[in-house]
Design a protein around this motif. Structure first.
Motif, PDB file in Angstrom:
ATOM      1  N   ALA A 175       6.811   3.169  -6.136  1.00 46.02           N
ATOM      2  CA  ALA A 175       6.202   2.370  -5.059  1.00 46.02           C
ATOM      3  C   ALA A 175       5.509   1.137  -5.640  1.00 46.02           C
ATOM      4  O   ALA A 175       5.583   0.044  -5.057  1.00 46.02           O
ATOM      5  CB  ALA A 175       5.211   3.223  -4.276  1.00 46.02           C
ATOM      6  N   GLY A 207       5.615  -5.090   3.821  1.00 45.70           N
ATOM      7  CA  GLY A 207       6.362  -3.833   3.852  1.00 45.70           C
ATOM      8  C   GLY A 207       5.689  -2.829   4.776  1.00 45.70           C
ATOM      9  O   GLY A 207       5.002  -3.201   5.737  1.00 45.70           O
ATOM     10  N   ASN A 208       5.856  -1.557   4.450  1.00 43.19           N
ATOM     11  CA  ASN A 208       5.358  -0.504   5.328  1.00 43.19           C
ATOM     12  C   ASN A 208       3.887  -0.211   5.082  1.00 43.19           C
ATOM     13  O   ASN A 208       3.306  -0.615   4.074  1.00 43.19           O
ATOM     14  CB  ASN A 208       6.195   0.759   5.106  1.00 43.19           C
ATOM     15  N   TYR A 209       3.324   0.532   6.029  1.00 40.94           N
ATOM     16  CA  TYR A 209       1.920   0.923   5.918  1.00 40.94           C
ATOM     17  C   TYR A 209       1.869   2.377   5.426  1.00 40.94           C
ATOM     18  O   TYR A 209       2.774   2.814   4.716  1.00 40.94           O
ATOM     19  CB  TYR A 209       1.233   0.710   7.265  1.00 40.94           C
ATOM     20  N   LEU A 210       0.838   3.101   5.832  1.00 37.59           N
ATOM     21  CA  LEU A 210       0.677   4.465   5.310  1.00 37.59           C
ATOM     22  C   LEU A 210       1.571   5.457   6.045  1.00 37.59           C
ATOM     23  O   LEU A 210       2.297   6.234   5.423  1.00 37.59           O
ATOM     24  CB  LEU A 210      -0.792   4.884   5.415  1.00 37.59           C
ATOM     25  N   THR A 211       1.512   5.412   7.361  1.00 35.04           N
ATOM     26  CA  THR A 211       2.367   6.311   8.147  1.00 35.04           C
ATOM     27  C   THR A 211       3.251   5.535   9.107  1.00 35.04           C
ATOM     28  O   THR A 211       4.143   6.093   9.711  1.00 35.04           O
ATOM     29  CB  THR A 211       1.514   7.311   8.969  1.00 35.04           C
ATOM     30  N   ASN A 212       2.985   4.253   9.266  1.00 35.59           N
ATOM     31  CA  ASN A 212       3.791   3.411  10.149  1.00 35.59           C
ATOM     32  C   ASN A 212       4.648   2.455   9.324  1.00 35.59           C
ATOM     33  O   ASN A 212       4.324   2.154   8.176  1.00 35.59           O
ATOM     34  CB  ASN A 212       2.898   2.571  11.080  1.00 35.59           C
ATOM     35  N   LEU A 213       5.692   1.970   9.963  1.00 33.68           N
ATOM     36  CA  LEU A 213       6.568   1.004   9.299  1.00 33.68           C
ATOM     37  C   LEU A 213       6.117  -0.408   9.646  1.00 33.68           C
ATOM     38  O   LEU A 213       5.624  -0.651  10.761  1.00 33.68           O
ATOM     39  CB  LEU A 213       8.018   1.213   9.752  1.00 33.68           C
ATOM     40  N   GLY A 214       6.289  -1.319   8.713  1.00 30.14           N
ATOM     41  CA  GLY A 214       6.026  -2.727   8.992  1.00 30.14           C
ATOM     42  C   GLY A 214       7.350  -3.443   9.135  1.00 30.14           C
ATOM     43  O   GLY A 214       8.410  -2.818   9.213  1.00 30.14           O
ATOM     44  N   VAL A 250       2.224  14.127  12.289  1.00 28.72           N
ATOM     45  CA  VAL A 250       2.172  13.856  10.841  1.00 28.72           C
ATOM     46  C   VAL A 250       1.848  15.145  10.084  1.00 28.72           C
ATOM     47  O   VAL A 250       0.838  15.788  10.352  1.00 28.72           O
ATOM     48  CB  VAL A 250       1.115  12.775  10.532  1.00 28.72           C
ATOM     49  N   THR A 303      -1.012  12.307   2.225  1.00 27.19           N
ATOM     50  CA  THR A 303      -0.866  11.999   3.647  1.00 27.19           C
ATOM     51  C   THR A 303      -1.299  13.198   4.499  1.00 27.19           C
ATOM     52  O   THR A 303      -0.977  14.343   4.183  1.00 27.19           O
ATOM     53  CB  THR A 303       0.622  11.684   3.958  1.00 27.19           C
ATOM     54  N   ILE A 352       0.838  -1.199   0.000  1.00 23.67           N
ATOM     55  CA  ILE A 352       0.000   0.000   0.000  1.00 23.67           C
ATOM     56  C   ILE A 352       0.872   1.248   0.000  1.00 23.67           C
ATOM     57  O   ILE A 352       2.028   1.214   0.438  1.00 23.67           O
ATOM     58  CB  ILE A 352      -0.973   0.038   1.206  1.00 23.67           C
ATOM     59  N   ILE A 353       0.285   2.325  -0.496  1.00 27.50           N
ATOM     60  CA  ILE A 353       1.031   3.583  -0.542  1.00 27.50           C
ATOM     61  C   ILE A 353       0.084   4.742  -0.232  1.00 27.50           C
ATOM     62  O   ILE A 353      -1.069   4.730  -0.654  1.00 27.50           O
ATOM     63  CB  ILE A 353       1.688   3.790  -1.933  1.00 27.50           C
ATOM     64  N   SER A 354       0.610   5.692   0.487  1.00 32.65           N
ATOM     65  CA  SER A 354      -0.168   6.895   0.761  1.00 32.65           C
ATOM     66  C   SER A 354       0.135   7.921  -0.314  1.00 32.65           C
ATOM     67  O   SER A 354       1.255   8.407  -0.428  1.00 32.65           O
ATOM     68  CB  SER A 354       0.202   7.439   2.143  1.00 32.65           C
ATOM     69  N   LEU A 375       2.400  12.579  -2.743  1.00 34.28           N
ATOM     70  CA  LEU A 375       3.401  11.810  -3.488  1.00 34.28           C
ATOM     71  C   LEU A 375       3.261  12.176  -4.968  1.00 34.28           C
ATOM     72  O   LEU A 375       2.138  12.240  -5.490  1.00 34.28           O
ATOM     73  CB  LEU A 375       3.137  10.320  -3.286  1.00 34.28           C
TER      74      LEU A 375
END
Ligand code: SF4
Lengths: 346, 64
Positions: free
Chosen positions: A111, A315-322, A98, A78, A73-75, A103
């Protein structure tokens, strides 16, 4: 073996035991649990958790199969959202760290490329908005065109908030095949979580999405102060919606939001929810989404994959890292769970 | 130097919320040099952060 221990074993479970009932009703006939039955599952003693997860896994294998759908997913836009979802660090109404960001198209194409490289078949473009305006839709249109022109044929989903019928039709015309719009929580709890729009408004968007022929993706976040009854209510409301996919998030308390001091759900409780949701939604794609790293850790994530989950965000989320995508791909390889191929989705 | 999660001086106080497991899931939000809030973009495999005074940094630069 004591009588109590004997009752706990699967083979000798009493006929009215909810897992025995689920075995016949959900596993054999594919009929999801009722609200009362989901509540019974959520109230099972912790020493029944393994039985629950084993049954949920059987149900998933029987009605969905062994494949796991992988998504990135990609933001796209944001922060600065006018809505007041109390869990969300992107609401402009709370003093969160935030800041707003957009983007650009090359960033979006990159992405999508990174996502496709993981073997993912889904790429979801997300924007923090109440609903899309002309500028956002134009950015999405240009972005999808650029992704296709780059030779990337990954399936594209969008999550752009509440839609009008015209916007639904535009997204279909752009080739968006799935639309995410989470109901977030039980209808009875929603007014405690969001005051700037209603659960029914969200439902209306989902209805239009389905009628237009897009796949419906709708789930929510667990751990927002809802009761066990409301968790059961939510599972059954999702079943009533009958979405193609349900993303399950566990609250990551975000600094500056009203839920900043909430305790994350405890791991066993989260796994019980995974099993219970699978038994309520036997044929639905159940996706591990945000919060699993904090709530479940590596071991819990594996248990969830063996307890009813059949899709993940890597992988990562919108504002958080996975956690790194490769770690999830390795986990799936260890579990001998095949990743759904793009050819299967077309 | 400033804490990238809360923007307070690194050496000041305990920063309990900034060093726990939750913070490990957060990209930097504040510039370590001036504590300005940064514009952060998270991507599937990394993040980039821009301070209006000190410019861009990325996860690739941070991890070498
Ligand atoms: S509508 Fe979406 S982006 Fe906006 S505050 Fe709610 S959850 Fe966050």
């Amino acid at each position: 073996m004591t009588a109590a221990a004997d009752e706990r074993t699967h083979d000798s479970a009493p006929a009215d035991d909810v897992l025995a009932v689920a075995r016949e009703q959900v596993l054999e006939r594919g009929v999801g649990l009722t609200e009362q039955q989901v509540l019974e599952v959520l109230r099972l003693a912790d020493d029944r958790l393994d039985d629950l997860l084993a049954l949920a896994h059987e149900v998933r294998m029987r009605w969905c199969g062994p494949e796991v759908e992988v998504e990135g997913i990609i933001s796209l836009k944001t922060g600065g959202c006018p809505e007041d979802c109390h869990f969300c660090s992107q609401s402009g109404r709370f003093p969160t760290p935030v800041r707003s960001a957009w983007l650009d198209i090359p960033g979006l194409v990159e992405a999508a490329r990174q996502t496709a490289l993981t073997g993912a078949t889904e790429f979801c473009i997300v924007a923090a908005v109440r609903g899309p305006d002309a500028r956002l839709l134009s950015q999405v249109r240009d972005g999808i065109k650029a992704i296709r022109e780059s030779g990337n044929d990954i399936q594209i989903a969008c999550s752009l908030g509440m839609l009008t019928q015209e916007q639904v039709d535009e997204l279909v015309a752009m080739g968006v095949h799935r639309y995410n719009h989470n109901l977030e929580t039980a209808r009875s709890h929603f007014p405690n979580v969001v005051t700037t729009h209603s659960w029914e408004e969200r439902w209306d968007t989902l209805r239009m999405v389905r009628e237009a022929g897009m796949e419906v993706c709708s789930g929510g976040i667990l751990g927002m102060g809802e009761t066990a009854e409301q968790r059961a209510e939510f599972a059954v409301q999702l079943a009533e919606l009958d979405p193609h996919e349900v993303p399950m998030n566990f609250l990551i308390p975000q600094p500056g939001t009203p839920y900043e001091a909430y305790e994350p759900i405890e791991g066993r409780e989260a796994l019980k929810l995974v099993g219970a949701f699978r038994l309520a939604l036997p044929r639905t794609m159940l996706r591990f989404a945000g919060g699993r790293e904090l709530t479940l850790g590596d071991l819990g994530a594996e248990k969830g994959m063996l307890g009813g989950v059949n899709a993940i965000i890597v992988g990562n989320y919108l504002t958080n890292l996975g956690r790194p995508a490769q770690r999830d791909l390795d986990m799936l390889a260890d579990l001998k769970m095949p990743i759904k191929a793009l050819s299967d989705t077309l | 130097m400033y804490c990238v999660h809360c923007g307070r001086p690194d050496a000041e106080g305990e920063h309990p919320g900034c060093r726990g497991p939750r913070a490990a899931l957060e990209p930097p939000r504040f510039c370590p040099d001036c504590a300005r809030r940064m514009v952060v973009q998270v991507t599937p495999v990394g993040w980039s952060a821009r301070c209006s005074r000190h410019g861009d940094t990325t996860s690739a630069a941070r991890t070498g």
